[in-house]
Write an enzyme that holds these catalytic residues in place. Structure first.
Site, PDB file in Angstrom:
ATOM      1  N   ARG A 338      -4.560   2.585 -12.667  1.00  0.00           N
ATOM      2  CA  ARG A 338      -3.564   3.306 -11.877  1.00  0.00           C
ATOM      3  C   ARG A 338      -3.087   4.592 -12.544  1.00  0.00           C
ATOM      4  O   ARG A 338      -2.893   5.607 -11.878  1.00  0.00           O
ATOM      5  CB  ARG A 338      -2.371   2.399 -11.639  1.00  0.00           C
ATOM      6  CG  ARG A 338      -2.733   1.261 -10.729  1.00  0.00           C
ATOM      7  CD  ARG A 338      -1.609   0.277 -10.554  1.00  0.00           C
ATOM      8  NE  ARG A 338      -2.028  -0.727  -9.581  1.00  0.00           N
ATOM      9  CZ  ARG A 338      -1.334  -1.794  -9.263  1.00  0.00           C
ATOM     10  NH1 ARG A 338      -0.176  -2.019  -9.838  1.00  0.00           N
ATOM     11  NH2 ARG A 338      -1.785  -2.638  -8.374  1.00  0.00           N
ATOM     12  N   GLU A 432       8.462  -9.277 -14.770  1.00  0.00           N
ATOM     13  CA  GLU A 432       8.554  -7.828 -14.977  1.00  0.00           C
ATOM     14  C   GLU A 432       9.753  -7.460 -15.850  1.00  0.00           C
ATOM     15  O   GLU A 432       9.773  -6.410 -16.491  1.00  0.00           O
ATOM     16  CB  GLU A 432       8.648  -7.105 -13.617  1.00  0.00           C
ATOM     17  CG  GLU A 432       8.570  -5.583 -13.740  1.00  0.00           C
ATOM     18  CD  GLU A 432       8.670  -4.844 -12.408  1.00  0.00           C
ATOM     19  OE1 GLU A 432       8.652  -5.510 -11.360  1.00  0.00           O
ATOM     20  OE2 GLU A 432       8.773  -3.612 -12.424  1.00  0.00           O
ATOM     21  N   LEU A 448       1.501 -10.315 -10.563  1.00  0.00           N
ATOM     22  CA  LEU A 448       1.654 -11.653  -9.991  1.00  0.00           C
ATOM     23  C   LEU A 448       1.218 -12.680 -11.026  1.00  0.00           C
ATOM     24  O   LEU A 448       1.855 -13.711 -11.225  1.00  0.00           O
ATOM     25  CB  LEU A 448       0.809 -11.790  -8.723  1.00  0.00           C
ATOM     26  CG  LEU A 448       1.073 -10.765  -7.620  1.00  0.00           C
ATOM     27  CD1 LEU A 448       0.288 -11.115  -6.354  1.00  0.00           C
ATOM     28  CD2 LEU A 448       2.541 -10.684  -7.298  1.00  0.00           C
TER      29      LEU A 448
END
Lengths: 645, 250
Positions: A338, A432, A448
């Site tokens: 990303r 997180e 996840l």
């Protein structure tokens, strides 16, 4: 050496977790009943932890600010969850998942934690199937996989574009089962205000009931924060509107160290911003990069013509398009991680090749539709295409999607050791909310995995090592002076906020913070900009405390007050992020310092000086925080420049 | 892209004990690219700047998946567009000078707690009565140990898409929660793991639904039309089947 002890077990990497479990202390069943555990948050990490701890026989108190535990923002995760099952027979293994995660994180995460994550990943899929999660299947009835960024194998399990929803509803089901059995008591519309420490240990929390406004205390032998990330510092992000960093910030102020605050993930494929009234950004799943090709016009004139509405993207032939990811990174193509994809989009747009407002690139399914047929694309991504069309009023089957990077996830968070315990004894942080597994960049479909690994398979073990000698500690009365003092502080804070009676709404101040953060602490950072950010945030803090306006009163539902309390913490968190980014004079993962790049514009790490986690200690209001370094030792992996070419 | 002016009539209610009433507002120069809730944000900003109380409404993810938002707009749950939640509704669905009436969900099972916010904890309670498969963490078989036909998995996924927003209840003249209950019962009944408890689950969840003040289903099908996730009333038939089996066993 510093105060940091990561408590990584001895032994070979492959044996650490097994050895830990073999030798850790446990709590026997009758004593579990005598122990209260507070879990804050009901996302994947919080719900799975609360349910699993309840199953084991502990008394669990679970809190969420939403009206139901099912609303937690894990619900919005789209694309999938990684696991090292190797069902496709394409060469995957626990080691490979571990390696990809460390490399994807640009060599800024701990080997021990990440290996354990990869090790328990398979159990998560087994658990999900047993709970009735309808994962995608092949015609033969077995589970299907797709590919995600940063990996050369297909290890991502999915349930259409709603994988987070399905996994969360699975954990929520397990949680509901425990609520019905009475092992978990659920507190909805209740927000954490403070963490209470008694004789050096976390012993409870102070909350605000969001319906009545009442400030209350809750005792726990241990406190677990599963409160997610702080991406909303930027105002615009893919987070839910209520997602906030306050629990982590309160923990920081009570002595829990904060790890790598500057590591923020900017997701490459989000729907571009449309205007100043925009309230949030919507992600288009990374899974779309399996079949979509990313491009901008190869010629500036074409980009300009498209921006002015004189040309349509469909008008350009393949040779007039610049598939810049395929051009720059032929080995991974559109499936680079990303951070790499985001920076490449910014580079093209900054160079004048962007479309729409100039801040957008195309994600095109033309070739995939020609190759596979529309129905296959519809089956794979139908709900995402529908979502896109509802927002933009354009049909992505006919014209390419327009996308641009947006704030998505925070790799930084509360510092934890191998046991997921913070630097405050008895205070844990999972999912997180902690800083532990993703280094400087998280790979897709790994959030996840980490949330559920922590909640189902790690914390329920490690917390017992702490609690094993706590059963003799009697439940404490919530009238103790430590609780009362904290309640008083929170009531004073609320009165102070309500009493400002200035002329600016919370949102107007939050948007201002968002602009500062995006401009100076966003996708590209430099020394001058970061120093500017610190100055501007200081001014904004003054403005907030002088000019804030909260209508209504503190009793009963007051959404503006809720937002103001969160924003007060975001402003301070923004300052710490900028400080951390300033000190880290290298580029790694999501942290890109313009001063440190290769001639080709790739991130340039400095392993000699920065092979450490930056761990911040609060030193008091208006005092400079102190930074400790946790050195990262790579025993197993050879550290290299990340190469996706 | 255009800007439009809108006249609003919004339900205001101080708290669950107070009587509510409609108040009229106007918002000007709203971009048609804005979402409905962004229009509400603009209105609230205006109210705050004028020294008034902003309108309270529930919302969180703003991407149609958390199920927290839910407004009754011009007599329709989630407004005039199909297959969307309120947060996904966009202002391009309205015209310049349109009048819009906004109400909270109206149902006995969902008491209003402020303005447009309602208490939907009854949905949690229904699921606590059995909306799960009774397995503990760990000790489960390998994920590929039980093959499941693709069709069944897909149909289970259709049902599992329910976001628990409550539009089905709000739109039903009987305030029935049958579509909500059936979505969970059907999802789990379609899968071999969930079959084992299927009839017990149906019975317990329906009993909870009755106790919590939701009405009965009279097959009008309105719920299916307003469901933002397009959940089919066919799941209600499967729920009834499971319920019947449960009663035969008794």
């Amino acid at each position: 050496m510093t105060k940091l002890n990561s408590k990584i077990p001895k032994g070979a990497l492959k044996d650490k977790w097994t050895n830990y479990k073999d030798h850790q202390n446990l709590v026997n069943p009758t004593n579990k009943r005598k122990i209260d555990i507070i879990v804050v948050g009901t996302g994947l990490a919080g719900a799975s932890a609360a349910a699993s701890l309840g199953e084991l026989g502990f008394n669990v108190k679970n809190f969420c600010y939403q009206d139901s535990p099912r609303r937690a923002h894990s619900i919005a995760a789209q694309g999938g969850i990684n696991a090292a099952k190797n069902y496709p027979n394409d060469g995957d293994s626990v080691y490979r998942l571990f390696y990809d995660t460390i490399k994807g994180g640009d060599y800024r995460a701990r080997e021990g934690n990440v290996y354990r994550l990869a090790e328990v990943s398979n159990s998560i899929i087994d658990q999900g199937v047993a709970q009735g999660i309808p994962f995608a299947r092949e015609y033969g009835g077995l589970l299907d996989n797709r590919s995600f960024g940063g990996a050369q194998v297909s290890r991502t399990f999915y349930a259409r574009g709603q994988t987070g929803q399905q996994l969360l509803l699975g954990a929520y089901g397990a949680l509901n089962r425990q609520i019905s059995k009475g092992t978990v008591k659920m507190y909805t519309r209740t927000e954490l205000m403070d963490i209470v420490i008694i004789e050096g240990k976390a012993r409870g929390i102070v909350t605000r009931n969001l319906v009545t406004g009442k400030v209350e205390s809750h005792f726990g032998h241990a406190v677990v924060l599963a409160t997610g990330g702080y991406g909303n510092v930027f105002f615009l992000s893919t987070n839910a509107m209520g997602s906030n960093g306050s629990a982590a910030w309160k923990a920081y102020k009570k002595g829990a160290f904060f790890g790598n605050p500057c590591y923020v993930q900017i997701h490459p494929t989000c729907i571009p911003v449309h205007g100043e009234f925009q309230s949030k950004l919507t992600l288009m799943s990374e899974s779309l990069r399996n079949d979509g090709r990313i491009w901008v016009p190869a010629k500036k004139e074409d980009a300009q013509a498209i921006r002015e509405g004189k040309k349509r993207p469909e008008d350009l032939k393949d040779e007039e398009r610049d598939f810049y990811l395929e051009r720059r990174y032929p080995a991974f193509g559109n499936l680079v991680p990303r951070d790499v994809a985001s920076r490449a989009a910014k580079e093209r747009c900054d160079a004048g090749f962007g479309v729409e407002t100039g801040q957008a690139v195309y994600l095109d399914f033309k070739d995939a539709i020609a190759r596979l047929g529309k129905s296959v694309i519809e089956e794979r991504y139908g709900n995402l295409f529908q979502m896109y069309e509802k927002i933009t009023d354009e049909n992505p089957y006919e014209t390419p999607m327009k996308i641009y990077p947006a704030i998505h996830y925070t790799m930084g968070g509360t510092w934890v050791d191998y046991e997921l315990m913070t630097s405050v004894p008895g205070l844990f942080s999972i999912g997180e909310a902690n800083f532990s597994d993703h280094g400087a960049n998280r790979l897709g479909a790994s959030a996840l995995m980490q949330g559920l690994a922590d909640g189902y398979f790690v914390l329920p073990y490690t917390i017992q090592n702490y609690l094993s000698d706590q059963h003799s500690v009697k439940r404490m009365n919530e009238d103790l002076p430590e609780f009362k003092k904290s309640e008083e502080e929170i009531n004073n804070l609320i009165d102070k906020l309500m009493g400002i009676k200035g002329n600016r709404s919370v949102d107007s101040l939050h948007k201002e913070l968002g602009h500062i953060m995006w401009d100076y602490v966003g996708m590209a950072r430099n020394e001058k900009g970061l120093k500017t950010a610190i100055e501007k945030i200081k001014e904004l803090k003054v403005e907030f405390w002088k000019n804030l306006r909260i209508p209504g009163d503190k009793n009963g539902i007051n959404l503006e007050l809720e937002k103001a309390i969160r924003l007060a913490d975001f402003i301070e968190l923004g300052d710490l992020m900028a400080r951390d980014a300033l000190l880290r004079e290298e580029s790694c993962g999501g942290h890109f310092r313009e001063e440190h790049q290769t001639p080709e514009g790739e991130a340039l790490r400095n392993d000699d000086k920065f092979m450490h986690a930056s761990v911040w200690e609060y030193k008091g209001e208006n005092e400079e925080p102190e930074m400790h370094k946790e050195t990262l030792d790579y025993e197993e992996i050879e550290v290299k420049a990340r190469n996706y070419k | 892209m255009a800007n439009i002016n809108i006249k609003l009539k919004v339900w205001r209610q101080k708290d669950s004990q107070s009587k509510g009433q409609f108040e009229a507002y106007e918002v000007k120069q709203i971009s048609t690219e804005s979402s409905f809730l962004e229009m509400m944000d603009v209105l609230n900003e205006q109210l705050i700047n004028d020294g008034n109380q902003p309108i309270s409404f529930d919302h969180d993810c703003r991407e149609g998946i958390c199920g927290m938002c839910g407004l009754y707009i011009n007599g329709r749950a989630h407004g005039p567009d199909l297959d969307v939640t309120t947060c996904q509704l966009h202002m391009r669905k309205f015209k310049d000078n349109d009048s819009i009436t906004i109400e909270p969900w109206r149902a006995g099972g969902f008491p209003v707690i402020k303005d447009l916010m309602v208490d939907r904890s009854a949905f949690d309670k229904i699921l606590q009565a059995g909306g799960f498969i009774s397995v503990n963490t760990g000790g489960v078989p390998d994920a590929n140990a039980i093959p499941i036909s693709k069709d069944d998995a897909e149909e289970a996924m259709d049902a599992a898409s329910c976001i628990g927003c409550g539009a089905c209840v709000a739109t039903c003249k009987n305030s029935s929660a049958m579509l909500f209950v059936s979505a969970k019962v059907s999802q789990l009944a379609l899968l071999p793991q969930g079959r084992i408890e299927a009839s017990r689950r149906a019975k317990n969840m329906l009993s909870a639904m009755d106790d919590l003040g939701f009405g009965n289903c009279t097959n009008t099908g309105a719920c299916e039309v307003e469901c933002p996730k397009g959940i089919s009333v066919a799941h209600i038939a499967r729920l009834n089947r499971e319920f019947l089996v449960a009663n035969l066993k008794d």
